[in-house]
Design a protein around this motif. Structure first.
Motif, short mmCIF file in Angstrom:
data_model
loop_
_atom_site.label_atom_id
_atom_site.label_comp_id
_atom_site.label_asym_id
_atom_site.label_seq_id
_atom_site.Cartn_x
_atom_site.Cartn_y
_atom_site.Cartn_z
N CYS A 52 6.06 -32.93 -17.23
CA CYS A 52 6.87 -32.19 -18.19
C CYS A 52 8.33 -32.09 -17.77
CB CYS A 52 6.28 -30.79 -18.40
SG CYS A 52 4.68 -30.79 -19.26
N HIS A 53 8.68 -32.65 -16.61
CA HIS A 53 10.10 -32.71 -16.23
C HIS A 53 10.85 -33.79 -17.00
CE1 HIS A 53 8.17 -35.76 -13.60
NE2 HIS A 53 9.25 -36.44 -13.90
N SER A 54 10.12 -34.72 -17.65
CA SER A 54 10.74 -35.81 -18.40
C SER A 54 11.51 -35.24 -19.59
CB SER A 54 9.67 -36.78 -18.89
OG SER A 54 10.25 -37.83 -19.62
N PRO A 55 12.81 -35.52 -19.72
CA PRO A 55 13.62 -34.90 -20.78
C PRO A 55 13.07 -35.08 -22.19
CG PRO A 55 15.06 -35.90 -19.16
CD PRO A 55 13.66 -36.30 -18.78
N LEU A 91 5.30 -35.21 -8.24
CA LEU A 91 6.37 -35.95 -7.57
C LEU A 91 5.83 -36.60 -6.30
CD1 LEU A 91 9.16 -33.23 -7.85
CD2 LEU A 91 8.93 -35.28 -9.27
N GLU A 92 6.59 -37.57 -5.79
CA GLU A 92 6.24 -38.25 -4.55
C GLU A 92 7.33 -38.01 -3.52
OE1 GLU A 92 4.64 -42.32 -4.75
OE2 GLU A 92 6.23 -42.90 -3.34
N LEU A 121 16.17 -32.05 -10.43
CA LEU A 121 15.57 -33.31 -9.98
C LEU A 121 16.40 -34.53 -10.36
CD1 LEU A 121 11.76 -32.98 -10.90
CD2 LEU A 121 12.77 -32.98 -8.60
N SER A 122 17.13 -34.44 -11.45
CA SER A 122 17.78 -35.63 -12.03
C SER A 122 18.74 -36.31 -11.07
CB SER A 122 18.50 -35.24 -13.33
OG SER A 122 19.54 -34.32 -13.06
N VAL A 123 19.27 -35.58 -10.09
CA VAL A 123 20.19 -36.20 -9.13
C VAL A 123 19.48 -36.59 -7.84
CG1 VAL A 123 22.17 -34.96 -10.05
CG2 VAL A 123 20.86 -33.95 -8.17
N ILE A 128 14.50 -39.96 -14.00
CA ILE A 128 13.95 -38.65 -14.34
C ILE A 128 12.95 -38.74 -15.49
CG2 ILE A 128 15.83 -38.11 -15.94
CD1 ILE A 128 14.02 -35.63 -13.60
N GLN A 129 12.95 -39.83 -16.25
CA GLN A 129 12.04 -39.98 -17.39
C GLN A 129 10.59 -40.23 -16.98
OE1 GLN A 129 12.96 -39.48 -20.47
NE2 GLN A 129 15.19 -39.65 -20.39
N LEU A 130 10.39 -40.77 -15.75
CA LEU A 130 9.08 -41.27 -15.37
C LEU A 130 8.30 -40.30 -14.49
CD1 LEU A 130 9.89 -45.03 -14.63
CD2 LEU A 130 8.99 -44.01 -16.74
N SER A 131 6.99 -40.49 -14.49
CA SER A 131 6.06 -39.68 -13.71
C SER A 131 5.99 -40.14 -12.26
CB SER A 131 4.67 -39.77 -14.33
OG SER A 131 3.68 -39.26 -13.45
#
Length: 390
Positions: A52-55, A91-92, A121-123, A128-131
């Motif tokens: 759900c972090h994917s924009p 996340l990994e 997370l985006s930076v 950021i779109q992917l799992s």
């Protein structure tokens, strides 16, 4: 208190516009499809949706909230009628202290918290779109951020040979990578159960959870748990993991570890099971050996008893309907037409009633799965075990 069925690890395969999120996930595994399938076919009460972090996923959730299909609970969590959705992210990490990549789960109480996490997370990641993307930060710093945002931090499928805490992530202890005080639970994965995990003393401090790690709609609820809560909310779930005021995990439902695809140590080249410590296959001399969860736990084991001071719920070896011979797509459709949800079929429908709807052998196998009397061919090396029919 009331009992609820919960699967807290479901992936998103695609966004509403068709863009990939979990590359290996099914194309119909969208956020909207997940919530409808989990509620109406699986019969779950609580689901944790990862990624759900994917924009674009956040945009889809915002649209569902604006349309009134979802409501945010004042104590956290999203309500879809009488089912609660927990927003999560897998996340990994692979920092200077890791010996291999480790997958972790983070859950947050509100969409606002998730948006803040996504922006942060985006930076730190490439896409950021992917799992399940690698985040370039130390494990303890990730834990600190999750706690700043009032989240839950849970190492995922901790014994899987690849990309897990004990698979290759640490040599001996989770303390090599994580702050033990900032872990809220341990996810066991498909190839281990409570008895196996409790042979590691440092895990006695944590509740165990069992989830599907679903990459398709059909795999949702292949593992799950029953949880006692006062009501459906993120706050209540947190209290259950902390065993506060009567809230608790009542039971874990998971595959018999023998069915897990990484339970036994196996040679990938020829498929022959290998003894502990094997370097060269005893059958074909190949070096392509995947160490099984059973042997890895034997290496780490330092106690012989269950957790002291923590009351462990029963671990019930549950067989997903799709694993049972004779239950194909059409048979499952017939069962759902008669009984509503898979939870009802697995737990509640009497044998005599099942025998009136599906072939007798399939009905008997469901009953034997409930009683734990089935026999298996053991899984390993990336292949699931199978139910053995005499």
């Amino acid at each position: 208190m009331k009992s609820y069925y919960a699967d807290l690890h479901i992936h998103i395969g695609r966004t509403a516009t068709g863009k990939p999120v979990k590359i290996t996930g099914s194309k119909n595994l969208t956020f909207t499809n997940i919530i409808h399938h989990a509620k109406n076919q699986k019969g779950l009460d609580i689901i944790g949706i990862i990624d759900c972090h994917s924009p674009e996923v956040i945009t889809e959730i915002e649209a569902l909230l604006q349309e009134g299909e979802l409501q945010e609970h004042e104590d956290g969590g999203l309500l879809f009628d009488d089912m609660m959705i927990i927003l999560g992210s897998e996340l990994e990490i692979y920092d200077q202290y890791c010996h291999g990549p480790i997958h972790v789960l983070s859950f947050f109480p509100t969409l606002s918290h998730m948006k803040d996490f996504s922006n942060w997370l985006s930076v730190l990641m490439k896409n950021i779109q992917l799992s399940s993307q690698r985040v370039y930060i130390e494990g303890r710093m990730l834990q600190q951020k999750v706690k700043e945002l009032e989240g839950l931090f849970i190492p995922a499928h901790v014994f899987t040979p690849f990309k897990s805490l004990y698979g290759k992530g640490v040599k001996h202890s989770l303390k090599e990578v994580f702050d033990p005080h900032s872990i809220d639970a341990i996810e066991l994965g498909l190839s281990a159960n409570t008895e196996m995990a409790d042979r590691i003393a440092e895990l006695h401090d944590y509740p165990f959870i069992t989830n599907s790690d679903a990459h398709s709609l059909a795999k949702i609820a292949r593992e799950y748990q029953k949880i006692s809560l006062q009501e459906l909310s993120f706050k209540e779930l947190t209290m259950a993991l902390q065993q506060m005021d009567g809230r608790a995990v009542e039971a874990n439902y998971g595959l018999d570890p023998l069915l897990g695809k990484y339970h036994e140590t196996v040679c990938v080249q020829c498929g022959v099971a290998q003894p502990q410590g094997t370097v060269l296959c005893s059958n074909c001399a190949s070096k392509k050996i995947i160490k099984g969860v059973k042997n890895r736990i034997q290496e780490l084991a330092n106690v012989t008893s269950m957790a002291q001071g923590r009351k462990r719920p029963p671990y019930i070896h549950q067989i997903p309907l799709e694993f049972i011979p004779g239950i194909g797509v059409k048979t499952l459709e017939k069962l759902l037409l008669h009984y509503g949800t898979e939870m009802a079929i697995i737990h509640d429908v009497p044998l005599a009633s099942l025998q009136q709807v599906i072939p007798e052998q399939a009905a008997l196998l469901i009953e034997q799965a409930r009683s734990g009397s089935l026999q298996f061919d053991v899984g390993g090396g990336g292949r699931y075990g199978r139910i053995r029919i005499d």
